[in-house]
Design an enzyme around this catalytic site. Structure first.
Site, PDB file in Angstrom:
ATOM      1  N   GLY A   1       0.774  -1.234   0.000  1.00 53.41           N
ATOM      2  CA  GLY A   1       0.000   0.000   0.000  1.00 53.41           C
ATOM      3  C   GLY A   1       0.807   1.286   0.000  1.00 53.41           C
ATOM      4  O   GLY A   1       0.236   2.373   0.073  1.00 53.41           O
TER       5      GLY A   1
ATOM      6  N   TRP B   1       2.474   2.920  -2.354  1.00 46.34           N
ATOM      7  CA  TRP B   1       2.235   3.866  -3.444  1.00 46.34           C
ATOM      8  C   TRP B   1       0.908   4.595  -3.262  1.00 46.34           C
ATOM      9  O   TRP B   1       0.815   5.808  -3.501  1.00 46.34           O
ATOM     10  CB  TRP B   1       2.273   3.130  -4.790  1.00 46.34           C
ATOM     11  CG  TRP B   1       3.677   2.954  -5.309  1.00 46.34           C
ATOM     12  CD1 TRP B   1       4.811   2.823  -4.566  1.00 46.34           C
ATOM     13  CD2 TRP B   1       4.094   2.918  -6.673  1.00 46.34           C
ATOM     14  NE1 TRP B   1       5.902   2.687  -5.382  1.00 46.34           N
ATOM     15  CE2 TRP B   1       5.488   2.741  -6.674  1.00 46.34           C
ATOM     16  CE3 TRP B   1       3.412   2.983  -7.882  1.00 46.34           C
ATOM     17  CZ2 TRP B   1       6.226   2.656  -7.863  1.00 46.34           C
ATOM     18  CZ3 TRP B   1       4.152   2.883  -9.075  1.00 46.34           C
ATOM     19  CH2 TRP B   1       5.539   2.729  -9.055  1.00 46.34           C
TER      20      TRP B   1
ATOM     21  N   ASP C   1      -4.899  -6.331  -5.795  1.00 42.24           N
ATOM     22  CA  ASP C   1      -3.793  -7.245  -5.541  1.00 42.24           C
ATOM     23  C   ASP C   1      -4.361  -8.594  -5.134  1.00 42.24           C
ATOM     24  O   ASP C   1      -5.437  -8.662  -4.528  1.00 42.24           O
ATOM     25  CB  ASP C   1      -2.877  -6.718  -4.433  1.00 42.24           C
ATOM     26  CG  ASP C   1      -1.449  -7.230  -4.572  1.00 42.24           C
ATOM     27  OD1 ASP C   1      -1.239  -8.463  -4.461  1.00 42.24           O
ATOM     28  OD2 ASP C   1      -0.550  -6.413  -4.797  1.00 42.24           O
TER      29      ASP C   1
ATOM     30  N   ASP D   1      -7.339 -11.036  -8.621  1.00 35.74           N
ATOM     31  CA  ASP D   1      -6.305 -11.178  -9.642  1.00 35.74           C
ATOM     32  C   ASP D   1      -6.548 -10.135 -10.732  1.00 35.74           C
ATOM     33  O   ASP D   1      -7.632 -10.086 -11.327  1.00 35.74           O
ATOM     34  CB  ASP D   1      -6.359 -12.587 -10.233  1.00 35.74           C
ATOM     35  CG  ASP D   1      -5.216 -12.883 -11.198  1.00 35.74           C
ATOM     36  OD1 ASP D   1      -4.486 -11.943 -11.580  1.00 35.74           O
ATOM     37  OD2 ASP D   1      -5.064 -14.062 -11.567  1.00 35.74           O
TER      38      ASP D   1
ATOM     39  N   ASP E   1       3.298  -1.297  -9.936  1.00 35.91           N
ATOM     40  CA  ASP E   1       4.569  -1.732  -9.358  1.00 35.91           C
ATOM     41  C   ASP E   1       4.598  -3.249  -9.299  1.00 35.91           C
ATOM     42  O   ASP E   1       5.294  -3.845  -8.486  1.00 35.91           O
ATOM     43  CB  ASP E   1       4.739  -1.135  -7.957  1.00 35.91           C
ATOM     44  CG  ASP E   1       6.204  -1.111  -7.507  1.00 35.91           C
ATOM     45  OD1 ASP E   1       7.088  -1.038  -8.374  1.00 35.91           O
ATOM     46  OD2 ASP E   1       6.453  -1.168  -6.289  1.00 35.91           O
TER      47      ASP E   1
ATOM     48  N   LYS F   1       6.685  -0.609 -13.487  1.00 29.89           N
ATOM     49  CA  LYS F   1       7.995  -1.210 -13.278  1.00 29.89           C
ATOM     50  C   LYS F   1       8.334  -2.123 -14.445  1.00 29.89           C
ATOM     51  O   LYS F   1       7.522  -2.946 -14.861  1.00 29.89           O
ATOM     52  CB  LYS F   1       8.004  -2.015 -11.979  1.00 29.89           C
ATOM     53  CG  LYS F   1       9.361  -2.649 -11.693  1.00 29.89           C
ATOM     54  CD  LYS F   1       9.424  -3.572 -10.483  1.00 29.89           C
ATOM     55  CE  LYS F   1       8.504  -3.325  -9.394  1.00 29.89           C
ATOM     56  NZ  LYS F   1       8.755  -4.071  -8.165  1.00 29.89           N
TER      57      LYS F   1
END
Length: 230
Positions: free
Chosen positions: A75, A77, A94, A110, A134, A174
């Site tokens: 959490g 970000w 998540d 998912d 991320d 990322k």
């Protein structure tokens, strides 16, 4: 007997049942200034400073009103978004459980599930101005396989961003060493006015992670996967 640590340059002695890799990880955590600062600032992870540094450089959070956080756990970000853009609506997703965050809708789901895009948009109440990712795939120890798995997530995140972003919106994700794959880079350059790569100082020197920052979304809203009429 080696459980003691020093205040400066802490070293962890190998104890029975503790592997050498776990000792190295623990030493790194104990001596990481970002870990210490995260605790002092109330962030859930040192990763928060990666977004802070990217925002300081690229203003990715500027004027963001609706933000999607892909791979939100734990959490950090979303905490940064809430602190810097307290009026923004934030929805995170998540597979891992995430402790509640004030002002953030958290979906334990998912991201690859068919219903995920629609659930995120419903939580936001409209198209996002910013999609953050991320995410990284769980590693299996095979470098090429790990790279392909993570880049597959990046590509799916980019598809989601292109399908849902409001005009002018942004996408931050990322990627791994070498940057974005040529096909994905070409796709992003088609849909965004600027596409850049950066490695924020908070990324560990030995890490292969970089971030792609795509800003100025050109397109309109398309129908995202899982959002079509039944």
């Amino acid at each position: 007997m080696a459980r003691g640590v020093k205040d400066q340059g802490k070293r962890v002695k190998t104890a029975r049942g503790r592997t050498a890799s776990s000792v190295r990880w623990l030493e790194r955590q104990l001596n990481d200034p970002y870990v210490k600062q995260a605790k002092a600032d109330g962030y859930r992870s040192r990763a928060a400073y990666k977004l802070i540094e990217l925002d300081d450089r690229f203003a990715v959070l500027k004027e963001a009103r609706r933000v999607v956080d892909l791979g939100i756990a734990p959490g950090g970000w979303s905490q940064v978004v809430r602190r810097r853009r307290p009026q923004a609506a934030v929805a995170g997703i998540d597979l891992l459980p995430v402790e509640p965050l004030e002002g953030v809708t958290i979906l334990e789901l998912d991201f690859l599930a068919e219903e995920a895009p629609g659930a995120l948009l419903a939580a936001l109440g409209g198209p996002p101005d910013l999609v953050l990712s991320d995410m990284a795939a769980n590693t299996v120890g095979h470098k090429q396989t790990d790279h392909l798995r993570t880049m597959g997530l990046v590509e799916t995140a980019a598809d989601f961003a292109i399908a849902t972003l409001a005009p002018g919106g942004g996408f931050v994700a990322k990627v791994l060493a070498g940057g974005t794959d040529p096909e994905l880079l070409a796709l992003l350059k088609t849909h965004f006015r600027t596409v850049k790569h950066a490695k924020p100082p908070a990324s560990r020197k030995g890490s292969s992670e970089w971030y792609v920052i795509a800003q100025g979304f050109k397109g309109g809203i398309e129908t995202p996967p899982g959002m079509g009429e039944s």
